[in-house]
Scaffold this motif. Sequence first.
Motif, mmCIF file in Angstrom:
data_model
loop_
_atom_site.group_PDB
_atom_site.id
_atom_site.type_symbol
_atom_site.label_atom_id
_atom_site.label_comp_id
_atom_site.label_asym_id
_atom_site.label_seq_id
_atom_site.Cartn_x
_atom_site.Cartn_y
_atom_site.Cartn_z
ATOM 1 N N TYR A 7 5.012 2.675 -13.169
ATOM 2 C CA TYR A 7 5.069 1.993 -12.100
ATOM 3 C C TYR A 7 5.637 2.679 -10.950
ATOM 4 O O TYR A 7 5.305 2.522 -9.947
ATOM 5 N N LYS A 8 6.534 2.887 -11.439
ATOM 6 C CA LYS A 8 7.516 3.410 -9.792
ATOM 7 C C LYS A 8 7.216 4.583 -9.186
ATOM 8 O O LYS A 8 7.394 5.229 -8.501
ATOM 9 N N ALA A 9 6.959 5.408 -9.533
ATOM 10 C CA ALA A 9 6.357 6.153 -9.790
ATOM 11 C C ALA A 9 4.798 6.750 -9.106
ATOM 12 O O ALA A 9 4.562 7.512 -7.799
ATOM 13 N N TYR A 10 4.658 5.666 -9.970
ATOM 14 C CA TYR A 10 3.039 5.790 -8.456
ATOM 15 C C TYR A 10 2.638 4.050 -7.794
ATOM 16 O O TYR A 10 2.047 4.152 -6.706
ATOM 17 N N VAL A 11 3.780 3.119 -7.847
ATOM 18 C CA VAL A 11 3.362 2.439 -6.943
ATOM 19 C C VAL A 11 3.970 3.285 -5.616
ATOM 20 O O VAL A 11 3.012 3.280 -4.632
ATOM 21 N N ASN A 12 4.631 3.797 -5.294
ATOM 22 C CA ASN A 12 4.975 4.933 -4.009
ATOM 23 C C ASN A 12 4.150 5.465 -3.525
ATOM 24 O O ASN A 12 3.482 5.417 -2.326
ATOM 25 N N GLU A 13 3.049 6.122 -4.390
ATOM 26 C CA GLU A 13 1.563 6.874 -3.893
ATOM 27 C C GLU A 13 0.828 6.116 -4.019
ATOM 28 O O GLU A 13 0.070 6.407 -2.336
ATOM 29 N N ASP A 14 0.456 5.288 -4.257
ATOM 30 C CA ASP A 14 -0.135 4.704 -3.589
ATOM 31 C C ASP A 14 -0.047 3.313 -2.183
ATOM 32 O O ASP A 14 -1.149 3.438 -1.938
ATOM 33 N N MET A 15 1.378 2.768 -2.098
ATOM 34 C CA MET A 15 2.146 2.667 -0.697
ATOM 35 C C MET A 15 1.908 3.710 -0.134
ATOM 36 O O MET A 15 1.082 3.669 0.752
ATOM 37 N N VAL A 16 1.580 5.330 0.154
ATOM 38 C CA VAL A 16 1.309 5.944 1.344
ATOM 39 C C VAL A 16 -0.118 6.321 1.209
ATOM 40 O O VAL A 16 -0.731 6.449 2.402
ATOM 41 N N GLY A 17 -1.052 6.130 -0.335
ATOM 42 C CA GLY A 17 -2.082 6.236 0.280
ATOM 43 C C GLY A 17 -3.023 5.084 0.845
ATOM 44 O O GLY A 17 -3.799 5.437 1.780
ATOM 45 N N TYR A 18 -2.758 4.272 0.362
ATOM 46 C CA TYR A 18 -3.495 3.089 0.392
ATOM 47 C C TYR A 18 -3.231 1.605 2.232
ATOM 48 O O TYR A 18 -3.857 1.210 2.337
ATOM 49 N N PHE A 19 -1.377 1.795 2.080
ATOM 50 C CA PHE A 19 -0.941 1.319 2.692
ATOM 51 C C PHE A 19 -0.268 1.263 4.094
ATOM 52 O O PHE A 19 0.727 1.397 4.500
ATOM 53 N N ASP A 20 -0.441 2.796 4.227
ATOM 54 C CA ASP A 20 0.357 4.106 5.043
ATOM 55 C C ASP A 20 1.843 3.604 5.031
ATOM 56 O O ASP A 20 2.547 3.541 5.785
ATOM 57 N N ASN A 21 2.484 3.695 3.795
ATOM 58 C CA ASN A 21 3.498 3.814 3.511
ATOM 59 C C ASN A 21 4.051 2.426 4.084
ATOM 60 O O ASN A 21 5.263 3.247 4.582
ATOM 61 N N SER A 22 3.688 1.687 3.927
ATOM 62 C CA SER A 22 4.767 0.118 4.739
ATOM 63 C C SER A 22 4.136 -0.572 3.895
ATOM 64 O O SER A 22 3.242 -1.141 3.132
ATOM 65 N N TYR A 23 5.159 -1.531 3.461
ATOM 66 C CA TYR A 23 5.062 -2.877 2.410
ATOM 67 C C TYR A 23 5.206 -3.991 3.312
ATOM 68 O O TYR A 23 4.187 -4.648 2.396
ATOM 69 N N LYS A 24 5.118 -4.250 3.748
ATOM 70 C CA LYS A 24 4.226 -5.336 5.155
ATOM 71 C C LYS A 24 2.713 -4.741 5.723
ATOM 72 O O LYS A 24 1.994 -6.019 5.080
ATOM 73 N N ASN A 25 2.059 -3.787 4.880
ATOM 74 C CA ASN A 25 0.802 -3.221 4.938
ATOM 75 C C ASN A 25 0.152 -4.337 3.758
ATOM 76 O O ASN A 25 -0.756 -5.102 2.743
ATOM 77 N N LEU A 26 1.394 -3.450 2.641
ATOM 78 C CA LEU A 26 0.593 -4.467 1.219
ATOM 79 C C LEU A 26 0.835 -5.531 1.084
ATOM 80 O O LEU A 26 -0.075 -6.401 0.856
ATOM 81 N N VAL A 27 2.233 -6.381 1.838
ATOM 82 C CA VAL A 27 2.408 -7.894 1.541
ATOM 83 C C VAL A 27 0.938 -8.550 2.342
ATOM 84 O O VAL A 27 0.472 -9.373 1.659
ATOM 85 N N SER A 28 0.529 -8.037 3.602
ATOM 86 C CA SER A 28 -0.769 -8.646 4.394
ATOM 87 C C SER A 28 -1.636 -8.449 3.784
ATOM 88 O O SER A 28 -2.261 -9.580 4.144
ATOM 89 N N PHE A 29 -2.090 -7.065 2.827
ATOM 90 C CA PHE A 29 -2.591 -7.231 2.530
ATOM 91 C C PHE A 29 -3.014 -8.444 1.248
ATOM 92 O O PHE A 29 -4.053 -9.559 1.583
ATOM 93 N N PHE A 30 -2.127 -8.618 0.580
ATOM 94 C CA PHE A 30 -2.159 -9.529 -0.175
ATOM 95 C C PHE A 30 -3.092 -11.303 0.222
ATOM 96 O O PHE A 30 -2.697 -12.066 -0.561
ATOM 97 N N ALA A 31 -1.881 -11.704 1.065
ATOM 98 C CA ALA A 31 -1.597 -12.307 2.018
ATOM 99 C C ALA A 31 -3.202 -12.528 2.960
ATOM 100 O O ALA A 31 -3.810 -14.093 2.146
ATOM 101 N N LYS A 32 -4.072 -11.733 3.242
ATOM 102 C CA LYS A 32 -5.076 -12.326 3.498
ATOM 103 C C LYS A 32 -6.176 -12.087 2.386
ATOM 104 O O LYS A 32 -7.046 -12.875 2.702
ATOM 105 N N GLU A 33 -6.218 -11.582 1.450
ATOM 106 C CA GLU A 33 -6.497 -11.793 0.852
ATOM 107 C C GLU A 33 -6.190 -12.699 -1.117
ATOM 108 O O GLU A 33 -7.593 -13.281 -1.649
#
Length: 119
Positions: free
Chosen positions: A74-100
Amino acid sequence: MEKLTNKEEEIMKILWRLKKAFVKEIMEEISLNKPHYNTLSTIVRNLEEKNFVGFTAYGKTHQYHPIVSKESYYKAYVNEDMVGYFDNSYKNLVSFFAKEEKISVEELKEIINLIENKQ
């Protein structure tokens, strides 16, 4: 480390949870869209070829166990998903889950506490 297919990830999740299992035991854990036994056996052998699982042989039967840990995969592929889906931003990741509405205010407070108290 190679990215696994969805079905391979499903099988690895079962093996990570069980720690070791025969193909028959893996089959019992699959609730939806059970593959044919031979198909499942092929998937497990593919995971072995990819060095994700090892086995102990008992005659012609093999008991499989994970070689790659869930955490390292998961460590290897969470970072890949961060770049691909959330523009390499943990803020965008957390915001996505908050909005959903997939993360609660209490969970967000726990995350903030973890960040503030990291040493």
